[in-house]
Design an enzyme around this catalytic site. Structure first.
Site, PDB file in Angstrom:
ATOM      1  N   TRP A  20       0.804  -1.220   0.000  1.00  0.00           N
ATOM      2  CA  TRP A  20       0.000   0.000   0.000  1.00  0.00           C
ATOM      3  C   TRP A  20       0.838   1.271   0.000  1.00  0.00           C
ATOM      4  CZ3 TRP A  20       2.397   1.632   4.187  1.00  0.00           C
ATOM      5  CH2 TRP A  20       2.863   0.645   5.060  1.00  0.00           C
ATOM      6  N   ASN A  21       2.161   1.146   0.125  1.00  0.00           N
ATOM      7  CA  ASN A  21       2.946   2.375   0.340  1.00  0.00           C
ATOM      8  C   ASN A  21       3.158   3.186  -0.946  1.00  0.00           C
ATOM      9  OD1 ASN A  21       4.539   0.273  -0.540  1.00  0.00           O
ATOM     10  ND2 ASN A  21       6.348   0.944   0.579  1.00  0.00           N
ATOM     11  N   GLU A  45      -5.614  -2.974  -0.078  1.00  0.00           N
ATOM     12  CA  GLU A  45      -6.895  -2.307   0.183  1.00  0.00           C
ATOM     13  C   GLU A  45      -6.711  -0.792   0.104  1.00  0.00           C
ATOM     14  OE1 GLU A  45      -5.445  -4.647   1.966  1.00  0.00           O
ATOM     15  OE2 GLU A  45      -6.853  -5.779   3.205  1.00  0.00           O
ATOM     16  N   GLY A  47       5.809  -6.953  -0.605  1.00  0.00           N
ATOM     17  CA  GLY A  47       5.237  -6.905   0.741  1.00  0.00           C
ATOM     18  C   GLY A  47       6.238  -7.436   1.745  1.00  0.00           C
ATOM     19  N   SER A  48       5.721  -8.001   2.822  1.00  0.00           N
ATOM     20  CA  SER A  48       6.599  -8.388   3.929  1.00  0.00           C
ATOM     21  C   SER A  48       7.254  -9.751   3.689  1.00  0.00           C
ATOM     22  CB  SER A  48       5.792  -8.436   5.223  1.00  0.00           C
ATOM     23  OG  SER A  48       4.802  -9.433   5.106  1.00  0.00           O
ATOM     24  N   GLU A  84       9.772  -8.791  -3.873  1.00  0.00           N
ATOM     25  CA  GLU A  84      10.312  -7.531  -3.368  1.00  0.00           C
ATOM     26  C   GLU A  84       9.869  -7.433  -1.921  1.00  0.00           C
ATOM     27  OE1 GLU A  84      12.332  -5.833  -4.952  1.00  0.00           O
ATOM     28  OE2 GLU A  84      11.921  -6.029  -7.084  1.00  0.00           O
ATOM     29  N   LEU A  85      10.770  -7.770  -1.002  1.00  0.00           N
ATOM     30  CA  LEU A  85      10.366  -7.890   0.407  1.00  0.00           C
ATOM     31  C   LEU A  85      10.934  -6.734   1.228  1.00  0.00           C
ATOM     32  CD1 LEU A  85      10.787 -11.759   0.510  1.00  0.00           C
ATOM     33  CD2 LEU A  85       8.749 -10.435  -0.054  1.00  0.00           C
ATOM     34  N   CYS A 109      10.178   0.684   1.640  1.00  0.00           N
ATOM     35  CA  CYS A 109      11.050  -0.483   1.856  1.00  0.00           C
ATOM     36  C   CYS A 109      12.522  -0.095   1.788  1.00  0.00           C
ATOM     37  CB  CYS A 109      10.717  -1.572   0.854  1.00  0.00           C
ATOM     38  SG  CYS A 109      10.639  -0.921  -0.796  1.00  0.00           S
ATOM     39  N   GLU A 121      12.832  -4.534  10.950  1.00  0.00           N
ATOM     40  CA  GLU A 121      12.468  -3.405  10.094  1.00  0.00           C
ATOM     41  C   GLU A 121      11.334  -2.583  10.728  1.00  0.00           C
ATOM     42  OE1 GLU A 121      10.259  -4.598   6.679  1.00  0.00           O
ATOM     43  OE2 GLU A 121      10.926  -2.872   5.519  1.00  0.00           O
ATOM     44  N   GLU A 158      12.931  -5.357 -10.736  1.00  0.00           N
ATOM     45  CA  GLU A 158      11.920  -4.577 -11.443  1.00  0.00           C
ATOM     46  C   GLU A 158      12.618  -3.326 -11.972  1.00  0.00           C
ATOM     47  OE1 GLU A 158       8.912  -4.592  -8.137  1.00  0.00           O
ATOM     48  OE2 GLU A 158       7.801  -5.845  -9.540  1.00  0.00           O
TER      49      GLU A 158
HETATM   50  P1  NAD Z   1       2.116  -7.437   4.265  1.00  0.00           P
HETATM   51  O1  NAD Z   1       3.025  -8.400   3.617  1.00  0.00           O
HETATM   52  O2  NAD Z   1       1.278  -7.905   5.403  1.00  0.00           O
HETATM   53  O3  NAD Z   1       1.121  -6.776   3.207  1.00  0.00           O
HETATM   54  C1  NAD Z   1       1.595  -6.330   1.957  1.00  0.00           C
HETATM   55  C2  NAD Z   1       0.486  -6.575   0.949  1.00  0.00           C
HETATM   56  O4  NAD Z   1       0.307  -7.958   0.804  1.00  0.00           O
HETATM   57  C3  NAD Z   1      -0.858  -5.996   1.394  1.00  0.00           C
HETATM   58  O5  NAD Z   1      -1.535  -5.530   0.275  1.00  0.00           O
HETATM   59  C4  NAD Z   1      -1.578  -7.206   1.953  1.00  0.00           C
HETATM   60  O6  NAD Z   1      -2.979  -7.067   1.847  1.00  0.00           O
HETATM   61  C5  NAD Z   1      -1.057  -8.282   1.040  1.00  0.00           C
HETATM   62  N1  NAD Z   1      -1.121  -9.623   1.601  1.00  0.00           N
HETATM   63  C6  NAD Z   1      -1.230  -9.997   2.904  1.00  0.00           C
HETATM   64  N2  NAD Z   1      -1.319 -11.333   2.998  1.00  0.00           N
HETATM   65  C7  NAD Z   1      -1.260 -11.806   1.731  1.00  0.00           C
HETATM   66  C8  NAD Z   1      -1.298 -13.112   1.173  1.00  0.00           C
HETATM   67  N3  NAD Z   1      -1.404 -14.210   1.928  1.00  0.00           N
HETATM   68  N4  NAD Z   1      -1.215 -13.217  -0.164  1.00  0.00           N
HETATM   69  C9  NAD Z   1      -1.096 -12.134  -0.957  1.00  0.00           C
HETATM   70  N5  NAD Z   1      -1.063 -10.883  -0.486  1.00  0.00           N
HETATM   71  C10 NAD Z   1      -1.130 -10.724   0.847  1.00  0.00           C
HETATM   72  O7  NAD Z   1       3.014  -6.216   4.703  1.00  0.00           O
HETATM   73  P2  NAD Z   1       2.623  -4.910   5.474  1.00  0.00           P
HETATM   74  O8  NAD Z   1       2.999  -5.134   6.892  1.00  0.00           O
HETATM   75  O9  NAD Z   1       1.269  -4.426   5.163  1.00  0.00           O
HETATM   76  O10 NAD Z   1       3.642  -3.930   4.729  1.00  0.00           O
HETATM   77  C11 NAD Z   1       4.904  -3.702   5.149  1.00  0.00           C
HETATM   78  C12 NAD Z   1       5.893  -4.680   4.566  1.00  0.00           C
HETATM   79  O11 NAD Z   1       5.910  -4.683   3.154  1.00  0.00           O
HETATM   80  C13 NAD Z   1       7.274  -4.295   4.995  1.00  0.00           C
HETATM   81  O12 NAD Z   1       7.966  -5.429   5.459  1.00  0.00           O
HETATM   82  C14 NAD Z   1       7.918  -3.762   3.749  1.00  0.00           C
HETATM   83  O13 NAD Z   1       9.284  -3.828   3.675  1.00  0.00           O
HETATM   84  C15 NAD Z   1       7.263  -4.549   2.690  1.00  0.00           C
HETATM   85  N6  NAD Z   1       7.335  -3.785   1.434  1.00  0.00           N
HETATM   86  C16 NAD Z   1       8.352  -4.058   0.574  1.00  0.00           C
HETATM   87  C17 NAD Z   1       8.509  -3.340  -0.604  1.00  0.00           C
HETATM   88  C18 NAD Z   1       9.611  -3.649  -1.594  1.00  0.00           C
HETATM   89  O14 NAD Z   1       9.576  -3.188  -2.727  1.00  0.00           O
HETATM   90  N7  NAD Z   1      10.640  -4.401  -1.252  1.00  0.00           N
HETATM   91  C19 NAD Z   1       7.612  -2.338  -0.903  1.00  0.00           C
HETATM   92  C20 NAD Z   1       6.580  -2.079  -0.007  1.00  0.00           C
HETATM   93  C21 NAD Z   1       6.458  -2.826   1.161  1.00  0.00           C
END
Ligand code: NAD
Length: 481
Positions: A152-153, A179, A229-230, A251-252, A285, A384, A461
């Site tokens: 979402w960021n 969302e 995401g995470s 991309e974590l 991130c 983090e 990417e």
């Molecule tokens: P998160 O992994 O919980 O959520 C990230 C996204 O994934 C959200 O849209 C969420 O709805 C979705 N998601 C959750 N469970 C899922 C599943 N089982 N299958 C598919 N999608 C799912 O992370 P967060 O806590 O909301 O966001 C912060 C984390 O995201 C941080 O660790 C950050 O480093 C990482 N992030 C990384 C990058 C990157 O480019 N490396 C960019 C943005 C965020």
């Protein structure tokens, strides 16, 4: 700000409600009010999206690269034209200041423009074979239907990083935005549709992540998944991908070390660092998080950095004077509050911030927080933060600081400040990260590869490399006689 609109699923060229009729609420994080609703896809909706993507793939992969390029270029122009409307939605749903939302759209347009060019440069090789009458060739083919999930960021940029290379290479995609940011991603999809993209090439599914991702991961039709995401969610998806042997791009998270050498002006670097740290409230991130400052500058840097961040104005992102918006949701606010309390209890000194602003009782606001007197065993030096927390520590020797900076399993972005070119190169070479920025905090640009090493993920990417995660290479061995 009483507007409230609804976003449907986009499947096989049609905007449509979910079959079961469910909806999710989308909040403004600055007011906690519902600003929109989105259809909540269930398994049957996602299966329909995958089927549409597979049908579209059979014809889209045959479209000439020059024509795919034209659609992307047109979509980029439309996105640029619609900046004001889409930036407003982006701010309403993520909280980021409007100027930063506009900046995100500029980056997205640049990336689409870049990929419109790269779509025409997917070249194989021809080399002599083992005798005069033979040739060895390579050609690149699209992987097929792609599944994508984004955070979402940077809702628009992260989706562009997945949709555009898929479209450019002849793949089709089923994508789920976070969302927070759903409306602006729906507007992005409209730009592609209005640019003439055939039905079924992009399918947008919104709703609960688990249902959508389990359906995508179960499908043998989906040949690749790209996730931003995470780390824990990425690990879960990687385990699930084994059953159908899908290709993955991950991309974590990151925990950006910043190494500030002895030869710099500490005040200048502190002011640049405050601007870098405040971007999107630290919810980036590649955000700088661990500041290793040469002992000589520790005091001046820490004071100036804390003062500059402490002065920044918190508020609603649509207010032109706002420099820092709220955190994106309640979950992130709770996480940051808990991490800050733990860091205080571990003995760190609060230079600025450290609490929710006393005069703001609505919205997920938290003061930008700088900690000093850090020990390497404190939680914030290892986990983090992904928010408005910066930790400052000092170092004395090169080997010491490199050892400490490289001690975590993350490896996304690292930063170096020095006027000595040789030292800059030596430090950049020594950092175990996918990205290094020297004397600046710009870690992403359209023409250069973006991605991490180690637990920060794999795949790239942007840049020329960004397309190859969506392509399979084929070896053709031709004997002419
Ligand atoms: P998160 O992994 O919980 O959520 C990230 C996204 O994934 C959200 O849209 C969420 O709805 C979705 N998601 C959750 N469970 C899922 C599943 N089982 N299958 C598919 N999608 C799912 O992370 P967060 O806590 O909301 O966001 C912060 C984390 O995201 C941080 O660790 C950050 O480093 C990482 N992030 C990384 C990058 C990157 O480019 N490396 C960019 C943005 C965020």
């Amino acid at each position: 700000m009483a507007e409230r609109h609804h976003i449907d699923l986009h499947i096989d060229g049609e905007w449509q409600p979910a079959i079961a009729g469910g909806k999710i609420d989308i909040l403004d994080p600055a007011t906690e009010e519902v600003v929109a609703t989105a259809s909540q896809a269930e398994r049957a909706d996602v299966e329909a999206a995958i089927a549409a993507a597979q049908t579209a793939y059979l014809s889209w992969r045959q479209v000439a690269a020059w024509d795919r390029s034209k659609v992307i270029r047109k979509a980029a122009m439309l996105l640029e034209e619609r900046t004001d409307k889409i930036a407003r939605l982006l701010t309403l749903e993520t909280g980021k200041p409007l100027a930063q939302s506009k900046g995100e759209i500029v980056s997205a347009v640049e990336l689409m423009d870049w990929y419109a060019d790269e779509a025409r440069r997917i070249f194989g090789q021809t080399i002599p074979g083992r005798n005069a009458d033979s040739r060895f060739m390579t050609s690149y083919e699209p992987v097929g239907v792609v599944g994508a999930f984004t955070a979402w960021n940077f809702p628009i940029v992260l989706q562009v990083r997945k949709i555009t290379p898929a479209v450019a290479t002849g793949c089709t995609i089923v994508t789920r935005p976070a969302e927070e940011g759903t409306s602006c991603v729906a507007e992005l999809v409209k730009c592609f549709i209005d640019a003439g993209l055939p039905k079924g090439v992009i399918n947008l599914v919104t709703g609960k992540p688990e249902v959508i991702s389990e359906t995508i991961m179960d499908s043998d039709t989906v040949r690749k998944v790209s996730f931003t995401g995470s780390i824990p969610v990425g690990q879960h998806l990687m385990r699930r991908a084994a059953d159908t042997v899908k290709r993955m791009s991950m991309e974590l998270g990151g925990h950006g070390p910043v190494i500030i050498h002895e030869d710099v002006d500490p005040i200048k670097v502190a002011l640049t660092s405050a601007a870098g740290k405040s971007r999107n409230n630290g919810q980036v991130c590649v955000s700088p998080t661990r500041f290793y400052v040469h002992k000589k500058h520790e005091q001046v840097f820490t004071e100036t950095f804390g003062e500059a961040l402490g002065k920044m104005k918190l508020g609603h992102g649509l207010d032109a004077s706002t420099e820092i918006g709220p955190l994106v949701n309640r979950r992130r606010l709770d996480f940051i509050e808990e991490m800050v309390e733990q860091t205080k209890a571990e003995g760190a000194r609060v230079v600025t911030g450290g609490k929710r602003p006393a005069d703001m009782n609505r919205g997920y606001f938290f003061e930008p927080t700088v900690f000093a007197d850090m020990r390497d065993d404190m939680r914030v030096m290892n986990d983090e933060p992904f928010g408005p927390i910066a930790a400052v520590t000092s170092f004395e020797t090169f080997d010491e600081v490199i050892g400490r900076a490289n001690s975590l399993s993350y490896g996304l972005a690292g930063y170096v400040f020095t006027q000595d070119h040789k030292l800059a190169q030596k430090t950049a070479d020594a950092l175990k990260t996918g990205i290094v920025a020297v004397n600046n905090y710009a870690a992403a640009t359209a023409e250069m590869p973006f991605g991490g090493v180690n637990h920060s993920g794999f795949g790239r990417e942007n840049g020329s490399q960004g397309l190859y995660d969506y392509l399979d290479v084929k070896f053709i061995n031709i004997a002419y006689t």
